[in-house]
Design a protein around this motif. Sequence first.
Motif, short mmCIF file in Angstrom:
data_model
loop_
_atom_site.label_atom_id
_atom_site.label_comp_id
_atom_site.label_asym_id
_atom_site.label_seq_id
_atom_site.Cartn_x
_atom_site.Cartn_y
_atom_site.Cartn_z
N VAL A 115 0.84 -1.20 0.00
CA VAL A 115 0.00 0.00 0.00
C VAL A 115 0.87 1.25 0.00
CG1 VAL A 115 -1.83 1.24 1.20
CG2 VAL A 115 -1.79 -1.25 1.24
N LEU A 116 1.95 1.23 0.80
CA LEU A 116 2.86 2.38 0.86
C LEU A 116 3.51 2.62 -0.50
CD1 LEU A 116 4.28 4.52 2.65
CD2 LEU A 116 6.10 2.84 3.01
N VAL A 117 4.01 1.56 -1.12
CA VAL A 117 4.67 1.68 -2.43
C VAL A 117 3.68 2.16 -3.49
CG1 VAL A 117 5.82 0.40 -4.27
CG2 VAL A 117 6.47 0.00 -1.89
N ALA A 118 2.46 1.63 -3.45
CA ALA A 118 1.45 2.04 -4.42
C ALA A 118 1.04 3.49 -4.22
CB ALA A 118 0.22 1.14 -4.31
N THR A 119 1.15 3.98 -2.98
CA THR A 119 0.72 5.34 -2.66
C THR A 119 1.77 6.39 -2.97
OG1 THR A 119 -0.69 4.48 -0.89
CG2 THR A 119 -0.19 6.83 -0.84
N VAL A 120 3.04 6.11 -2.61
CA VAL A 120 4.07 7.14 -2.77
C VAL A 120 5.28 6.70 -3.59
CG1 VAL A 120 3.44 8.33 -0.65
CG2 VAL A 120 5.13 6.50 -0.55
N GLY A 121 5.32 5.44 -4.03
CA GLY A 121 6.41 4.99 -4.88
C GLY A 121 7.77 5.09 -4.21
N LEU A 122 8.70 5.78 -4.88
CA LEU A 122 10.07 5.90 -4.38
C LEU A 122 10.17 6.77 -3.13
CD1 LEU A 122 12.03 6.40 -7.74
CD2 LEU A 122 11.77 4.31 -6.40
N ALA A 123 9.11 7.47 -2.77
CA ALA A 123 9.15 8.34 -1.60
C ALA A 123 8.83 7.59 -0.30
CB ALA A 123 8.16 9.49 -1.77
N GLY A 124 8.66 6.27 -0.37
CA GLY A 124 8.35 5.51 0.84
C GLY A 124 9.32 5.70 1.98
N PRO A 125 10.64 5.60 1.76
CA PRO A 125 11.60 5.81 2.86
C PRO A 125 11.47 7.20 3.50
CG PRO A 125 12.67 4.72 1.03
CD PRO A 125 11.32 5.13 0.54
N ALA A 126 11.21 8.22 2.69
CA ALA A 126 11.06 9.57 3.24
C ALA A 126 9.85 9.66 4.16
CB ALA A 126 10.93 10.58 2.10
N VAL A 127 8.74 9.04 3.73
CA VAL A 127 7.54 9.05 4.56
C VAL A 127 7.81 8.37 5.91
CG1 VAL A 127 5.21 8.10 4.77
CG2 VAL A 127 5.93 9.15 2.63
N LEU A 128 8.50 7.23 5.87
CA LEU A 128 8.78 6.50 7.11
C LEU A 128 9.65 7.33 8.05
CD1 LEU A 128 9.43 2.97 5.57
CD2 LEU A 128 7.48 3.66 6.97
N LEU A 129 10.65 8.03 7.50
CA LEU A 129 11.53 8.84 8.32
C LEU A 129 10.80 10.01 8.97
CD1 LEU A 129 14.29 9.76 9.39
CD2 LEU A 129 14.66 10.90 7.19
N TYR A 130 10.07 10.76 8.16
CA TYR A 130 9.45 11.98 8.67
C TYR A 130 8.18 11.73 9.47
CZ TYR A 130 12.86 13.99 5.54
OH TYR A 130 14.04 14.31 4.91
N CYS A 131 7.72 10.49 9.47
CA CYS A 131 6.62 10.13 10.36
C CYS A 131 7.11 9.48 11.65
CB CYS A 131 5.65 9.17 9.65
SG CYS A 131 4.68 9.95 8.35
N ALA A 132 8.32 8.93 11.63
CA ALA A 132 8.87 8.32 12.84
C ALA A 132 9.15 9.37 13.91
CB ALA A 132 10.14 7.54 12.50
N LEU A 133 9.66 10.52 13.51
CA LEU A 133 10.04 11.55 14.48
C LEU A 133 8.85 12.06 15.29
CD1 LEU A 133 12.61 13.52 12.28
CD2 LEU A 133 13.07 11.88 14.13
N PRO A 134 7.73 12.44 14.67
CA PRO A 134 6.58 12.85 15.48
C PRO A 134 5.95 11.68 16.25
CG PRO A 134 6.02 12.89 13.15
CD PRO A 134 7.49 12.72 13.23
N THR A 135 6.06 10.46 15.71
CA THR A 135 5.51 9.31 16.44
C THR A 135 6.28 9.08 17.73
OG1 THR A 135 4.84 8.27 14.35
CG2 THR A 135 4.95 6.85 16.28
N ILE A 136 7.58 9.34 17.72
CA ILE A 136 8.35 9.26 18.97
C ILE A 136 7.83 10.27 19.98
CG2 ILE A 136 10.63 9.67 19.99
CD1 ILE A 136 11.86 8.47 17.46
N GLY A 137 7.44 11.45 19.49
CA GLY A 137 6.86 12.44 20.39
C GLY A 137 5.57 11.94 21.03
N ILE A 138 4.75 11.23 20.26
CA ILE A 138 3.51 10.66 20.81
C ILE A 138 3.84 9.55 21.80
CG2 ILE A 138 1.33 9.54 20.26
CD1 ILE A 138 1.60 12.44 19.31
N ALA A 139 4.88 8.75 21.51
CA ALA A 139 5.29 7.70 22.45
C ALA A 139 5.75 8.31 23.77
CB ALA A 139 6.40 6.86 21.83
#
Length: 492
Positions: free
Chosen positions: A43-67
């Motif tokens: 689903v991630l690859v179908a949604t953003v293609g080559l931008a998948g790693p960038a999405v994972l990185l920039y979503c991990a940082l705020p998720t740590i804030g929620i943790a």
Amino acid sequence: MGRRAGNGGGGELRAGVFGTFDAVVMAVGGCGPAYTLAATVPVLVATVGLAGPAVLLYCALPTIGIALAFRHLGRLDVNAGASYAWVARALHPFLGFLSGWALVVSATVFLVAATRPAGSAVLALAGVGTAGRAGLATAVGAGLFVLMAGVVALGARIGPYARRIITGTQLALLLSFAVAALATDGHKTEFSLSWFGFGHFDAAHGFVAGALVAGVMYAGWDVESNLNEETRGGRRGFGLGGLISVVVSFVVFSLFTVATVRLIGVDAVRRNPDGFLSELGEAVWPGWGGRLLVLAVVLSTVATLETALLQATRTLFAMGRDGTVPSVFGRIHREWGTPAVATGWMAGVALLVVAVAATAGSGEQFVRDAVSGIGLHIAFYYALAGLSAVVAYRKVLFRSAGNLLFVGLWPLAGALFMGWVFVVSLPELTGSALAVGLGALALGLVPMGAAWLRGLPYFSPRPLDPGQPAVGGELHAAAHAGRRRDGVLSDF
């Protein structure tokens, strides 16, 4: 709320079932690295293609804030409802109820959406081809789900040592495979560090749409929050599992997304979403690599189904105990010591939706819409939890730089990010995704309104106060003794 507030007399959860280390393992297993890879990377690859790693990185940082927010809220109130209880006490009972409702709905839909990938993994491990056998894969996945629901309801949880072996084995397999994949010479797409930048986002591959998928991938670490009533000495070490889980998940998901795009390409994943792991395995270790990856998925499936059910049923239990949903959900089985009614209800609803989806033949599009809808739920209750931590600790945020950063700014940034994703993504989603996301959330207004009209104690909660000796005793003492060491962050 106190642990017994509003209890319909249905008993209490067994205390001391989990140790602190078990809670950490549960949090890592809750993300279900291998299971999540199989279900959501396509689903991630179908949604953003080559931008998948960038999405994972920039979503991990705020998720740590929620943790971090979950960590600090859990030290103020030990409650199986977690965000359901904390948001009610810190912000407003209506928001608290919707937060708990969002978690229950997202867990239910996730179990439905992941049924087919789970069945595909089991069939692949048995050497049965999955091409053109979506119905069989769904049936096998549903059978595995029913089995785990029975295990959770009976209280015959996966033993602590077995859980550690399952989690450790899948992580070892995934990390070993990811390193080998990155070292493999043959590739479909040349790797570039730009994959971690913003250059690959465009009108067809938006960051926000990818962020909803990433939110689902990272979700599950907060299961330890719903097990805090059942964890020994959970207050001091509470929340470590969530932080560790998010970091571990980011490493695994990023490595595998890069390896997948590099070795088999975006088109291959879109063409064969159910079997891409087997194809990836063959590209790295021909003959048996695919089987090892599928084994990791099956192991992860067992752990993830357990943790998803535990998280949702504990939230339902807390809601039933408070009377905000029918009190039968707050009953504990005398012999099994579990909220068996809540577990049975979850299993029944999930299986009903699985049957409807399979009959409608919605297939891959249903999975994509379901994942996007779940992303809305997760962004919603994560944002509320982040804000709740800031509000609850507002009186102590400026006592130290550590408080300001780890209890204030980082959780606040996470909350604002999740809220932004929720709002901005709405115009980009399909009608089906909005029905799953907003429609299912809106259904919660009915039981919430009925509970409010009954004037339950839940709607007049005690504010969360980190200065209370019974909850934040070390913080209170440190503040008045003038110690330099911050009580909020004393065990980091």
